[in-house]
Design an enzyme around this catalytic site. Structure first.
Site, PDB file in Angstrom:
ATOM      1  N   HIS A 122      44.942 -40.438   3.287  1.00 50.56           N
ATOM      2  CA  HIS A 122      46.291 -39.852   3.265  1.00 50.56           C
ATOM      3  C   HIS A 122      47.282 -41.006   3.075  1.00 50.56           C
ATOM      4  O   HIS A 122      47.036 -42.131   3.525  1.00 50.56           O
ATOM      5  CB  HIS A 122      46.508 -39.177   4.630  1.00 50.56           C
ATOM      6  CG  HIS A 122      47.754 -38.372   4.758  1.00 50.56           C
ATOM      7  ND1 HIS A 122      48.986 -38.945   4.951  1.00 50.56           N
ATOM      8  CD2 HIS A 122      47.963 -37.032   4.757  1.00 50.56           C
ATOM      9  CE1 HIS A 122      49.896 -37.983   5.057  1.00 50.56           C
ATOM     10  NE2 HIS A 122      49.303 -36.817   4.941  1.00 50.56           N
ATOM     11  N   ASP A 199      41.598 -42.589  11.613  1.00 51.95           N
ATOM     12  CA  ASP A 199      42.637 -41.564  11.533  1.00 51.95           C
ATOM     13  C   ASP A 199      41.957 -40.215  11.800  1.00 51.95           C
ATOM     14  O   ASP A 199      41.256 -39.676  10.952  1.00 51.95           O
ATOM     15  CB  ASP A 199      43.258 -41.617  10.123  1.00 51.95           C
ATOM     16  CG  ASP A 199      44.236 -40.474   9.882  1.00 51.95           C
ATOM     17  OD1 ASP A 199      44.364 -39.582  10.754  1.00 51.95           O
ATOM     18  OD2 ASP A 199      44.860 -40.468   8.800  1.00 51.95           O
ATOM     19  N   GLN A 202      42.521 -34.842  11.074  1.00 54.82           N
ATOM     20  CA  GLN A 202      41.842 -33.600  10.690  1.00 54.82           C
ATOM     21  C   GLN A 202      40.579 -33.350  11.505  1.00 54.82           C
ATOM     22  O   GLN A 202      39.934 -32.317  11.335  1.00 54.82           O
ATOM     23  CB  GLN A 202      41.497 -33.619   9.188  1.00 54.82           C
ATOM     24  CG  GLN A 202      42.696 -33.705   8.280  1.00 54.82           C
ATOM     25  CD  GLN A 202      43.628 -32.493   8.425  1.00 54.82           C
ATOM     26  OE1 GLN A 202      43.243 -31.441   8.931  1.00 54.82           O
ATOM     27  NE2 GLN A 202      44.867 -32.642   7.999  1.00 54.82           N
ATOM     28  N   LYS A 225      48.598 -30.707  14.898  1.00 57.09           N
ATOM     29  CA  LYS A 225      47.445 -30.203  14.147  1.00 57.09           C
ATOM     30  C   LYS A 225      46.381 -29.646  15.085  1.00 57.09           C
ATOM     31  O   LYS A 225      45.273 -29.324  14.661  1.00 57.09           O
ATOM     32  CB  LYS A 225      46.861 -31.318  13.285  1.00 57.09           C
ATOM     33  CG  LYS A 225      47.793 -31.741  12.140  1.00 57.09           C
ATOM     34  CD  LYS A 225      47.128 -32.734  11.243  1.00 57.09           C
ATOM     35  CE  LYS A 225      48.091 -33.469  10.337  1.00 57.09           C
ATOM     36  NZ  LYS A 225      48.580 -32.683   9.219  1.00 57.09           N
ATOM     37  N   CYS A 363      49.271 -35.430  -0.296  1.00 59.17           N
ATOM     38  CA  CYS A 363      49.578 -36.797   0.176  1.00 59.17           C
ATOM     39  C   CYS A 363      48.393 -37.739  -0.062  1.00 59.17           C
ATOM     40  O   CYS A 363      48.072 -38.586   0.783  1.00 59.17           O
ATOM     41  CB  CYS A 363      49.951 -36.819   1.654  1.00 59.17           C
ATOM     42  SG  CYS A 363      51.454 -35.944   2.023  1.00 59.17           S
TER      43      CYS A 363
HETATM   44  N1  PLP Z   1      46.356 -38.560   8.100  1.00 61.95           N
HETATM   45  C1  PLP Z   1      45.768 -37.413   7.735  1.00 61.95           C
HETATM   46  C2  PLP Z   1      44.306 -37.399   7.400  1.00 61.95           C
HETATM   47  C3  PLP Z   1      46.524 -36.238   7.665  1.00 61.95           C
HETATM   48  O1  PLP Z   1      45.936 -35.091   7.290  1.00 61.95           O
HETATM   49  C4  PLP Z   1      47.902 -36.289   7.980  1.00 61.95           C
HETATM   50  C5  PLP Z   1      48.730 -35.079   7.847  1.00 61.95           C
HETATM   51  O2  PLP Z   1      48.437 -34.161   7.127  1.00 61.95           O
HETATM   52  C6  PLP Z   1      48.455 -37.508   8.387  1.00 61.95           C
HETATM   53  C7  PLP Z   1      47.650 -38.618   8.426  1.00 61.95           C
HETATM   54  C8  PLP Z   1      49.900 -37.612   8.769  1.00 61.95           C
HETATM   55  O3  PLP Z   1      50.136 -36.883   9.941  1.00 61.95           O
HETATM   56  P1  PLP Z   1      51.619 -36.734  10.528  1.00 61.95           P
HETATM   57  O4  PLP Z   1      52.490 -36.281   9.386  1.00 61.95           O
HETATM   58  O5  PLP Z   1      51.491 -35.710  11.606  1.00 61.95           O
HETATM   59  O6  PLP Z   1      52.034 -38.062  11.042  1.00 61.95           O
END
Ligand code: PLP
Length: 405
Positions: A122, A199, A202, A225, A363
């Site tokens: 992401h 990270d 998900q 999430k 993203c």
């Molecule tokens: N990393 C992953 C794998 C994500 O799916 C997301 C959000 O969709 C993020 C990072 C960013 O999360 P946040 O916008 O809640 O900071």
């Protein structure tokens, strides 16, 4: 596995779904999940009756909020099996947690050191490392993926050298729902004395996380999430590493003593939590944890996998439909494209029928560029979705395809 009645009971805990007069369908759970009535009511009750700041005053409201906040830190410690309470840092979300670490490890990163990420991250797990590597004249190396988007572990092992100081990788990818082999990555990284950030955005609502067992140095995720409030995230870090980090932000709440000559910093976790916290969010989070634990994370995963398998089965009837990564271990995310159809067109038409899906690059533009696609159509499930909703989605999908052909 949940019975039909149990899923209806679960749905009734979500005001968005219970009061859903138009029978809208929400299949964008990888972006954010709906919140339970318990989360909403806890935030409301706290905001109406008990609101105050923390660790600043001697009055009863401050004491209540301070105690609640620290209790919730303890619950989170147990939820991911951290060793110490101080290893749980409250942030605004995954994005801030990653930025915090990228900022704080800067002083330990030398010119020509390597940071490794993967091609399917992401943007939140790409850009902070790009900025850091440019600032420190370090190298940003990228683990390639195959045509299905899965990591090439053979190349990863080759990228690992004595110069590798940091690896940042997603547990489950948000594009195709691929579970990365993080155990292998963490073990390989530690053999070279590299730190690893996972990270877990998900993964957190579907996989039981045990950070001590994983042995990762950092694990980050967002509460929105996992059926909880927005504006709140978790940074887990091993205490002995967090202890060495400089502060990310400076201000109230993170000091022992301030004079104009110098400032004495507070210990963990406060050193990394400058400024006023999202108190209502932290207090509401406890209800999200309880909800997930009551459902049982293992049962949640197996139910969502059942939905995904069903969706794959019926979508496979559509000519020219390509599902990305359907043959691996399934999660809750399904990405696909249909020949000659642009994902945005389909998303826009489906929204007219009250169906919320995600379209585009999710993203993850570097991955889309690598696969030579503009984006995908992504449906992602949560515990409250049903087979009936998938059937309705399928019916309207066919209708939209007729309109577009
Ligand atoms: N990393 C992953 C794998 C994500 O799916 C997301 C959000 O969709 C993020 C990072 C960013 O999360 P946040 O916008 O809640 O900071």
């Amino acid at each position: 596995m949940f019975s039909y009645e149990e899923i209806q009971q679960i749905r009734n805990q979500f005001p968005m779904l219970k009061n859903n007069e138009n029978k809208n369908i929400y299949f964008d759970n990888a972006a954010t999940t709906q919140k339970t009535v318990q989360v909403i009511n806890t935030i409301k009750k706290y905001s109406c009756n008990l609101n105050s700041n923390v660790n600043r005053s001697v009055h009863f409201l401050d004491k209540f909020t301070t105690n609640s906040l620290e209790l919730n830190r303890k619950h989170m410690k147990y939820f991911i099996n951290a060793k110490y309470r101080e290893e749980i840092i409250f942030t605004t979300g995954t994005t801030e947690s990653i930025n915090l670490i990228a900022f704080c490890i800067s002083k330990f990163l030398k010119k020509s050191d390597d940071i490794i990420i993967s091609h399917s991250e992401h943007h939140s797990n790409i850009i902070p490392w790009q900025v850091l590597s440019q600032k420190n004249n370090a190298n940003l190396k990228v683990i390639p993926v195959n045509s299905e988007g899965a990591l090439n572990i053979r190349v990863f092992k080759k990228l690992m050298t004595k110069k590798t100081k940091f690896i940042a990788i997603s547990h489950v990818t948000n594009t195709f729902g691929i579970i990365n082999p993080i155990n292998k990555i963490i073990k390989t990284a530690h053999k070279q004395n590299s730190l690893v950030l996972i990270d877990g955005s998900q993964a957190i609502s579907q996989i039981t996380i045990d950070v001590q067992n994983l042995d990762c140095d950092f694990y980050v995720f967002s509460i929105h999430k996992m059926y909880g409030p927005t504006g709140l995230g978790i940074l887990y870090g091993k205490k002995q590493i967090l202890d060495k980090l400089p502060p990310y932000k400076c201000g109230g709440g993170m000091i022992e003593k301030v004079t104009f000559r110098q400032t004495l910093l507070a210990g963990l976790p406060f050193k990394l939590e400058a400024g006023t916290q999202n108190m209502a969010g932290i207090i509401g989070t406890n209800k999200a944890l309880k909800f997930l634990l009551n459902c049982s994370i293992i049962k949640v995963k197996s139910y969502e996998t059942k939905l995904l398998k069903y969706a794959i089965k019926i979508l496979s009837n559509i000519n020219g439909l390509q599902i990305y990564y359907k043959n691996s271990k399934l999660t809750k995310i399904l990405s696909f494209n249909i020949e000659k159809i642009h994902s945005f067109d389909l998303g826009k038409l489906l929204t007219n029928y009250g169906i919320a899906i995600r379209t585009g690059a999710h993203c993850a533009q570097p991955l889309m560029e690598y696969l030579k696609i503009t984006g995908t159509i992504r449906i992602s499930f949560a515990i409250y979705n049903t087979i009936e909703e998938i059937d309705i989605f399928y019916k309207y999908l066919i209708k939209c395809l007729e309109l577009l052909s």
